[in-house]
Design a protein around this motif. Structure first.
Motif, PDB file in Angstrom:
ATOM      1  N   LEU A 293       0.686  -1.076   0.173  1.00  0.00           N
ATOM      2  CA  LEU A 293       0.023   0.226   0.252  1.00  0.00           C
ATOM      3  C   LEU A 293       1.310   1.292   0.318  1.00  0.00           C
ATOM      4  CD1 LEU A 293      -2.851  -1.485   2.853  1.00  0.00           C
ATOM      5  CD2 LEU A 293      -2.329  -1.279   0.564  1.00  0.00           C
ATOM      6  N   ASP A 294       0.215   2.336  -0.803  1.00  0.00           N
ATOM      7  CA  ASP A 294       1.088   3.200  -1.332  1.00  0.00           C
ATOM      8  C   ASP A 294       0.448   4.576  -0.805  1.00  0.00           C
ATOM      9  OD1 ASP A 294       2.577   6.153  -1.382  1.00  0.00           O
ATOM     10  OD2 ASP A 294       3.127   5.301  -3.544  1.00  0.00           O
ATOM     11  N   ALA A 295      -0.076   5.173   0.663  1.00  0.00           N
ATOM     12  CA  ALA A 295      -0.948   5.863   1.478  1.00  0.00           C
ATOM     13  C   ALA A 295      -0.566   7.650  -0.060  1.00  0.00           C
ATOM     14  CB  ALA A 295      -1.244   5.908   2.251  1.00  0.00           C
ATOM     15  N   SER A 296       0.487   7.630   0.580  1.00  0.00           N
ATOM     16  CA  SER A 296       0.836   9.432  -0.459  1.00  0.00           C
ATOM     17  C   SER A 296       0.481   8.909  -1.354  1.00  0.00           C
ATOM     18  CB  SER A 296       2.771   9.262  -0.011  1.00  0.00           C
ATOM     19  OG  SER A 296       3.498   7.615  -0.955  1.00  0.00           O
ATOM     20  N   ALA A 297       0.288   7.938  -1.665  1.00  0.00           N
ATOM     21  CA  ALA A 297      -0.142   7.902  -3.916  1.00  0.00           C
ATOM     22  C   ALA A 297      -1.518   8.400  -3.985  1.00  0.00           C
ATOM     23  CB  ALA A 297       0.030   7.232  -4.312  1.00  0.00           C
ATOM     24  N   VAL A 298      -2.525   8.178  -2.811  1.00  0.00           N
ATOM     25  CA  VAL A 298      -3.808   8.671  -2.227  1.00  0.00           C
ATOM     26  C   VAL A 298      -4.152  10.240  -2.383  1.00  0.00           C
ATOM     27  CG1 VAL A 298      -5.966   7.831  -1.047  1.00  0.00           C
ATOM     28  CG2 VAL A 298      -4.180   6.483  -1.999  1.00  0.00           C
TER      29      VAL A 298
END
Length: 317
Positions: A293-298
Motif C-alpha cells: 500500500l502507498d498511502a502517499s499516492a492517494v
C-alpha cells in the motif's frame, strides 16, 4: 471480524500470456491458482491486511476442497456449506498490457436444502461479525431476491451489511436497506438505466441508489477513482498507478480496505483507494499486503470533480 458470504465461489486459474491469439497454442509465462469469488477475495484481502475474517462458502467436489485448503493456508477461517455439485473453476488470461480475458463457469445449482444451510451458516456466525459482506453473482437455484432476504436477516442479527452485486439482485436488495453497496461504473449505470459520462453522473446515480434504500454507495470508477456517497457527505478518491498487471479482484480489495478501516467516511475511502490501486499492480487475483500500500499516492477530497469526464464510461447492459 469481517464475515464474507460468497454464494458462487470458484477455483481461479490465471495464466500470463505474451499475447492472446485466437486459434493458436499459447504458452504461459506464469500461472497462479487462487480461491475465487468476490466475497472470497474480500476475505483474502482482509486477511492479508492482518485482520480476522471468516468466509461462508458453499463448496463441493475436489475444486471445493482445494478452495478450502487454499483459504486456510492464507489464515482465513472457513465455514463450508457442503454441496452435492462441484465448485466451479474459472480461467483468466492476462496480457502484458493489463488486458484480461476471463472464462467463468456457471457453477453448481443449489438445492433448497443447500440454500437454507447457507443462510443458517451466516446466522450462526453473524454475532461475531462487525460487518457481513455479501458479494458476487448468485448461483443457479437462488432467486434474484435472495440477497434481499439475507440483508433483512442480517439486520435481524444486528449486523451491518455490505453488498457487492449487480442487476436484478442489487435492485431487489435495495429495499432491504443494506448499509453499503459497492457497484462499479457499469453496474451503477445499469442500476439507474442510463450512461454515466462524468463523475457528477456517477454521484447522481449513487444518490438515486440511496433514495431506493442503500445507506451508502461506494462506487468504483476504474482508473478514474472512486466516489463515496453517504448521509454524511460525498467524497472523491484517486491514486496514481504505475503499471496495471491485473484488475481481477481489485474492487474486492477496495471493499476489504473500506470495511477494515471502519466502513464509513473519507478515511475508509482512502483505504479503499489504496487497496484497489495496490491490487491492480499485482499478478492474477493476488491481494495486497500492508507493504504493497502507498498511502502517499492517494488523494481524497470533498471537492468532487463533478465535470470530470470518465475514461471508462459506464453504460447500461
Amino acid at each position: 471480524m469481517i464475515l464474507t458470504v460468497t454464494p458462487n465461489p470458484s477455483l481461479d486459474r490465471t495464466y500470463e500470456v505474451p499475447a492472446l491469439e485466437r486459434g493458436e497454442v499459447l504458452r504461459a509465462r506464469a500461472e497462479r491458482v487462487d480461491p475465487g469469488g468476490k466475497g472470497v477475495n474480500v476475505s483474502r484481502a482482509v486477511a492479508a491486511a492482518g485482520h480476522r475474517t471468516l468466509a461462508v462458502v458453499p463448496l463441493g467436489g475436489a475444486p471445493g476442497a482445494l478452495v478450502a485448503e487454499l483459504l486456510a493456508a492464507q489464515g482465513i477461517e472457513v465455514a463450508p456449506v457442503p454441496l452435492a455439485g462441484p465448485t466451479r473453476s474459472n480461467i483468466a488470461l492476462a496480457e502484458p498490457d493489463g488486458t484480461l480475458t476471463k472464462i467463468n463457469a456457471p457453477g453448481p445449482e443449489l438445492t433448497p436444502d443447500e440454500a437454507a444451510a447457507l443462510v443458517a451458516a451466516v446466522g450462526a456466525h453473524a454475532p461475531d461479525a462487525d460487518w457481513i459482506a455479501c458479494c458476487g453473482s448468485l448461483p443457479r437455484g437462488l432467486t434474484p431476491d435472495w440477497y434481499a432476504e439475507l440483508v433483512a436477516r442480517a439486520h435481524d442479527f444486528g449486523s451491518r451489511i455490505a453488498l457487492d452485486t449487480s442487476g436484478p439482485s442489487l435492485l431487489a436488495a435495495l429495499a432491504a436497506r443494506p448499509d453499503v453497496v459497492k457497484p462499479n461504473a457499469d453496474e451503477l449505470a445499469q442500476a439507474v438505466g442510463r450512461p454515466l459520462l462524468t463523475v457528477g453522473d456517477a454521484v447522481k446515480a449513487a444518490g438515486e441508489l440511496r433514495e431506493r434504500g442503500a445507506g451508502a454507495v461506494l462506487a468504483s470508477l476504474g482508473a478514474d477513482g472512486q466516489v463515496l456517497v453517504s448521509g454524511d457527505g460525498t467524497w472523491f478518491g484517486s491514486a496514481g498507478v504505475d503499471t496495471v498487471r491485473s484488475n481481477v479482484g481489485a474492487g474486492d480489495a477496495s471493499l476489504a480496505g473500506f470495511l477494515a478501516a471502519g466502513g464509513e467516511g473519507p478515511e475508509a475511502l482512502a483505504a479503499a483507494v489504496a487497496h484497489g490501486a495496490a491490487a491492480v499492480q499485482l499478478p492474477g487475483s493476488q491481494m495486497p499486503t500492508p507493504h504493497h500500500l502507498d498511502a502517499s499516492a492517494v488523494t481524497v477530497t470533498g471537492d468532487v470533480p463533478l465535470d470530470r469526464v470518465l475514461s471508462e464510461q459506464g453504460s447500461p447492459r
